[in-house]
Every structure is written in C-alpha cells, then in structure tokens.
Design an enzyme around this catalytic site. Structure first.
Site, mmCIF file in Angstrom:
data_model
loop_
_atom_site.group_PDB
_atom_site.id
_atom_site.type_symbol
_atom_site.label_atom_id
_atom_site.label_comp_id
_atom_site.label_asym_id
_atom_site.label_seq_id
_atom_site.Cartn_x
_atom_site.Cartn_y
_atom_site.Cartn_z
ATOM 1 N NE ARG A 23 -1.971 -1.767 3.556
ATOM 2 C CZ ARG A 23 -2.390 -1.937 4.807
ATOM 3 N NH1 ARG A 23 -3.589 -1.508 5.160
ATOM 4 N NH2 ARG A 23 -1.612 -2.517 5.706
ATOM 5 C CE LYS A 81 1.050 -2.395 9.382
ATOM 6 N NZ LYS A 81 -0.149 -2.640 10.222
ATOM 7 C CE1 TYR A 100 -5.174 2.224 10.411
ATOM 8 C CE2 TYR A 100 -4.175 1.895 8.252
ATOM 9 C CZ TYR A 100 -5.293 2.115 9.033
ATOM 10 O OH TYR A 100 -6.531 2.227 8.453
ATOM 11 C CG HIS A 102 -1.625 -1.496 14.938
ATOM 12 N ND1 HIS A 102 -2.919 -1.601 15.394
ATOM 13 C CD2 HIS A 102 -1.716 -1.289 13.599
ATOM 14 C CE1 HIS A 102 -3.764 -1.468 14.377
ATOM 15 N NE2 HIS A 102 -3.060 -1.270 13.291
ATOM 16 C CD GLU A 124 -3.074 2.390 15.489
ATOM 17 O OE1 GLU A 124 -2.158 2.269 16.323
ATOM 18 O OE2 GLU A 124 -2.911 2.875 14.346
ATOM 19 C CG ASP A 276 -3.595 -5.148 13.677
ATOM 20 O OD1 ASP A 276 -4.329 -5.445 14.638
ATOM 21 O OD2 ASP A 276 -4.029 -4.623 12.629
#
Length: 377
Positions: A23, A81, A100, A102, A124, A276
C-alpha cells in the site's frame, strides 16, 4: 519538549518497507488536492508501484519524486504501517508522523518514537464521540472480508484444511464459523461467511452492539453474548475461528487459551485479525503474506499483521479516502488548531516530545500517560 504546532510546509510519503506491504499513503488524486492547497508533497520514487500507481501519475499530480531520505525529511510524514527498525534513524523531534502504529503490538517502535521525541498520530486510535474509529474502519472492513475468504480457502484439503466446503452442499452441513467480536472486522467477516452459506456464530460481550446488528442479520447467522463458558463450548466445534476483538491502543485480550486450541479438530483454521494488537488467540504469532500460515496442535493459524496489504489497490483507495481530510487539517492549521477543529484527533496522539499521551498505549507499554493537550502547549 513540545510538539511542532505551526502549519506544515512539506508532506513526505516514503515507500513502505515492511515485508509484503504494497500500500501507499497517498494517491495521485490526494496529491493533487494537497498541492492545490499550497503544500509541497514529496513522494519516494516507486512508493505507489505495488498498488498500481506509477511515478508518472504522482508527478503529473504535482508531487516531487525524491529519495527515501528526502521523503522522511518532510515536516509531516504520512505512511501506512509503523516505522521499521531501518527507519528509526529518520525519527526526530520536529517530525509529525501520521500512520498506523499499533504500538501495543510493536513496543520497540514506541520506544524509538519516545527516544526521538517524535510526535506520532496513529490512524487506529482516532476516535469519534460515538466510539467509532473512522481511520481504522475501511481497513477493518477489508480485513474482515478477507478473513472469511482466507478461512474458506484454508479449509480446503490441498491447503492443509479438513476438506470442508464453507457453504456445504445439499444434504451436507456447512462449515461452522465462530467469530469473536462484533465490531467492523467481526461483522464484515460474519456477514461474508453467512453470504457463503456457512453456519456463523457471532460473539460479542455487548448485547447493545448485537442488538444494533440484528436488523442486518442474514443467512445462517446467530449472534450470542460472549462468556467464558460459551467459548469453551463453541471453540472446539469451530471449523473456522476468527479473532476480531479490539481495545483501541491497548493489547487485544487473550480470549482463547492454548488448551482450547488443542480441543479443535485437526485441519481446523484460526484467522487472528487481532494480531496487529497482539492477537486474541494464545497460540497466534504474527505471520506474513509470503509465509502466512503456522500449524499449531494440528490447527492452521493465519495471523498476517497487515491483511489489507493483500489487496493494495483497493486498500490504498479506501485508506486515503478517510485520511486525506485529516492530513489537510494537520498540515494546514498545525496540530493545536487541528485538534481543536477535529477533537477526535486528540485520541490519535500517541507520543509527543518523548511522552506517551494515549492511555491504552501507556498501559500496553507500561509507562506513565500524559494528557495530549498538556504536551501540545
């Protein structure tokens, strides 16, 4: 150390280097929109190739093609990410990172952000007043649908499964699919599995949530209020078990212990979408798209940490459609005004100036939590 608060001049988009991640954080249309507002957009060469977006499309939209170092040198870096260890040296105090994160699942990333003093905003954990997570929702929808597809595939004998057709056939029962969690991931997984004619049991601790979904129920789908006793009865009967629980910012709770996994039939399948955030199945360990499956106690475990990366074109378009307004707000007004205008961004702030400023992240990392507005001023 305070966070950068002034309006932002340049936006950088590095190429994703996490394994099997294809992505990209912006599309050419998004670049055109940002450039029209006067921002300089630096795209690392080749950043969009995995999603079918070539460099020429980005330059035609007004982006500058740059090296990885130049992309990371921008005032605001947007990614898909969390930073990988090879990228930690690019973190710095005057950087705003929007991606993101996490951090509960990747504490080393949290430590690197704190050491560098970077202001990090996690997609998130951006949360609206109604509890919804607008920047996680499209990826949750995709991951949930993929969970049902992947599970159906892995149940086939050539792929290590029991040889069960998920929807059964005339005179033969369908697969039993147990879904843990009725949020966006769980609901999309359950809905697609039901559309494939599986027998679906959707578990959630919230009767209110299940009641809201009841009007949309279809096929062989039954919703049940979760309890320990119910899990102990249902998990051993599942052909496909899908873990889809989420505590924003915090580690996912372990709902299924190893003893329960041992009771599942050989060739059964677990898809732990919660991986995740650390996973909700005790025997899960993060896998990759290249090597997606581990077999434990005869049960196939699929626990890929970036499931939507399997469909990078769809996932990129879906992600950018929800992140772009926030990118415009952060870049155009600076953080203080952006969080005033869009208060849901306050919950997105994970680290500022060497401090953790999200309670779930602080709990997961075992550190003190500071209120984000205190860090911003």
């Amino acid at each position: 150390m305070a966070a950068p608060t002034a309006p932002i001049a340049s936006i950088g988009v590095p190429r994703e280097i996490k394994r099997d991640e294809q992505r990209v954080a912006l599309t050419p249309d998004a670049v055109r929109e940002l450039v029209s507002h006067g921002f300089t957009v630096r795209i690392e060469a080749g950043a969009g190739s995995g999603a079918g977006l070539d460099d020429e499309a980005f330059t035609a939209a007004g982006a500058l093609l740059v090296s990885r170092e130049e992309a990371w040198a921008a005032h605001l870096v947007v990614k898909v990410k969390e930073p990988q260890p090879e990228e930690f040296d690019f973190l710095r105090p005057d950087l705003v990172l929007f991606t993101y994160l996490h951090l509960a699942a990747y504490p080393a990333v949290g430590r690197a952000l704190l050491a560098a003093g970077t202001t990090a905003i996690a997609y998130e954990t951006v949360q609206l007043d109604d509890g919804s997570l607008p920047l996680l929702a499209p990826m949750s929808e995709i991951a949930g649908r993929l969970a049902a597809q992947v599970g159906a595939h892995l149940l086939e004998k050539p792929h290590g499964g029991r040889g069960v057709l998920i929807g059964g056939c005339t005179g033969v029962r369908p697969a039993r699919v147990v879904v843990l969690g009725a949020g966006s991931v769980g609901w999309n997984a359950a809905r697609l599995a039901a559309a494939m004619d599986a027998e679906v049991l959707l578990l959630d601790h919230s009767p209110e949530r299940l009641r809201r979904l009841e009007s949309q129920r279809q096929g062989r789908l039954v919703s049940l209020v979760s309890s320990r006793g119910l899990l102990e009865r249902l998990v051993p009967t599942a052909d496909l078990l899908i873990g889809a629980v989420l505590l924003p910012g915090d580690r996912a709770p372990t709902l299924v212990d190893e003893a329960l996994v041992q009771q599942m039939r050989p060739g059964s399948v677990i898809v732990d979408v919660a991986i995740d955030q650390g996973g909700c199945i005790a025997t899960s360990q993060e896998t990759t798209h290249t090597e997606p499956v581990r077999t434990v106690h005869g049960v196939q475990h699929y626990a890929v940490g970036n499931m939507p990366g399997a469909v990078p074109f769809t996932a990129t378009e879906a992600l950018v459609s929800v992140t772009l307004p926030y990118i415009l707000a952060i870049a155009g007004r600076g953080l203080v005004e952006a969080v005033t205008d869009r208060p849901e961004l306050v919950s997105g702030l994970n680290t500022i100036g060497g401090a953790v400023c999200h309670p779930g992240v602080a709990k997961a990392l075992g550190v003190h939590n500071r209120h984000p507005m205190a860090c911003l001023h």
